[in-house]
Write an enzyme that holds these catalytic residues in place. Structure first.
Site, PDB file in Angstrom:
ATOM      1  N   LYS A   1       0.841  -1.203   0.000  1.00 26.46           N
ATOM      2  CA  LYS A   1       0.000   0.000   0.000  1.00 26.46           C
ATOM      3  C   LYS A   1       0.877   1.255   0.000  1.00 26.46           C
ATOM      4  CE  LYS A   1      -3.788  -2.447   2.219  1.00 26.46           C
ATOM      5  NZ  LYS A   1      -4.470  -2.812   3.463  1.00 26.46           N
TER       6      LYS A   1
ATOM      7  N   GLN B   1      -4.202  -1.533   9.709  1.00 28.61           N
ATOM      8  CA  GLN B   1      -4.140  -2.867   9.127  1.00 28.61           C
ATOM      9  C   GLN B   1      -4.621  -3.910  10.136  1.00 28.61           C
ATOM     10  OE1 GLN B   1      -3.136  -3.460   5.829  1.00 28.61           O
ATOM     11  NE2 GLN B   1      -3.905  -5.515   6.218  1.00 28.61           N
TER      12      GLN B   1
ATOM     13  N   ASP C   1     -10.896   3.044   4.428  1.00 34.42           N
ATOM     14  CA  ASP C   1     -11.226   1.611   4.334  1.00 34.42           C
ATOM     15  C   ASP C   1     -12.740   1.398   4.287  1.00 34.42           C
ATOM     16  OD1 ASP C   1      -9.142  -0.136   4.019  1.00 34.42           O
ATOM     17  OD2 ASP C   1      -8.668  -0.279   6.155  1.00 34.42           O
TER      18      ASP C   1
END
Ligand code: NAP
Length: 294
Positions: free
Chosen positions: A53, A97, A120
């Site tokens: 990412k 994460q 997200d």
């Protein structure tokens, strides 16, 4: 029939080029987009995902500082760190994460991310806004990526029967939601199947579009697929392969070689849905930065 391949890698690289243009435009107007990808602990898979990412951000001109926190960080320290990022004007998107190491409380951490920075799309505010059809809400990256793949192969779900196998909150349920909405590139009739579904084959064969996200290698066999269906394989599974240097290879949830002879389009694994997830995350970051810039 041999299905055409849906080249997620190529489509994702087109999107990343579009993202880079938007990032440059925003930067020239005084707002360089910034994404904080927070990694807690040393889980090897999480390290790989965060590295990918960050690299994608850097290639697109998005600011992505290192955010590696120790596994033994306390819940309150982690919440403070998230709070600092909420207030940081250089950061427009925050992702934490998952999974977090024990005993950290993921739900509480997710709730602490400001919904305006929740790229997200996991914050309950964004989930609720998405479910109520608000197109401005952040949509989770993998389901949004699946819809984008369908768009780019010009497969409009409108009026089609979409069968989704798997009902997780990060893939199956949101993709079923998105594709059944009264919106362009949606308007499908959706069936959401899961581990308690009787006869997955019978349900699978109903799908003009079959989306599989269950996490079982080669679960979907050709007899479970409607001839001519578009098949989107979200699964990523390791299977032993002594011929490979690493001793394993990655396969999807769909038995690719067999199903390819039945479907009209199919995503490979790797190189299908996976690259789209990062591309859509970058797109969400641009959207977040654009709002702060406005
Ligand atoms: P998950 O949270 O484990 O959910 C799996 C779902 O599949 C559950 O709804 C479960 O049913 C259902 N299921 C499991 N076994 C089944 C069976 N034998 N028959 C029918 N349904 C079954 O998985 P996830 O997080 O959604 O991930 C699914 C797969 O996608 C994994 O391989 C993951 O690595 C991959 N993935 C890929 C990406 C990407 O970017 N490419 C992103 C996310 C996930 P119940 O609800 O009844 O338990």
């Amino acid at each position: 029939m041999t299905a055409e391949l849906i080249d997620g890698k190529q489509i994702a690289s087109e999107i990343r080029a579009e993202v880079a243009e938007s990032a440059l435009d925003l930067t020239e107007r005084g707002t360089r987009p910034g994404l904080a990808a927070v990694l807690v602990g040393d889980d090897p898979a999480s390290q790989v995902y965060v590295r990918m990412k960050k690299r994608a951000c850097e290639e697109a001109g998005i600011y992505a500082p290192d955010m590696h926190l120790p596994a033994d960080i306390s819940q309150s320290e982690l919440l403070d760190r998230v709070e600092q990022l909420n207030e940081d004007p250089k950061i427009h998107g925050i992702l934490v994460q998952l999974p977090l190491p024990d005993p950290l409380d993921e739900a509480e951490v997710m709730l602490r991310v400001r919904p305006e920075k929740d790229v997200d799309g996991f914050h309950p505010v964004n989930v609720g806004r998405m479910v109520s059809g608000d197109m401005d809400a952040f949509r989770p990256a993998t389901p949004a990526g699946i819809q984008e793949l369908l768009k780019r192969i010009d497969c409009d779900p409108q009026g089609k029967h979409v069968v989704v196998m798997g009902r997780s909150n990060i893939v199956g349920r949101p993709v079923a939601e998105i594709l059944s909405q009264k919106q362009p590139w949606a308007n499908a009739t959706v069936t959401l199947a899961h581990s308690r579904t009787h006869d997955m084959g019978e349900i699978g064969r109903l799908g003009d579009i079959l989306i599989v996200a269950i996490g079982r290698a080669d679960f979907v066999t050709p007899d479970m697929v409607k001839p001519g269906a578009v098949v989107i394989d979200v699964g990523v599974n390791r299977v032993d392969d002594p011929t490979r240097e690493k001793g394993y290879r990655l396969v999807g949830d769909v038995e690719f070689d067999g199903v390819r002879e039945v479907a009209s389009w199919i995503t490979p694994v790797p190189g299908g849905v996976g690259p789209m997830t990062i591309a859509m995350l970058l797109k969400n970051t641009i959207k977040a930065a654009g709002r702060f810039a406005a």
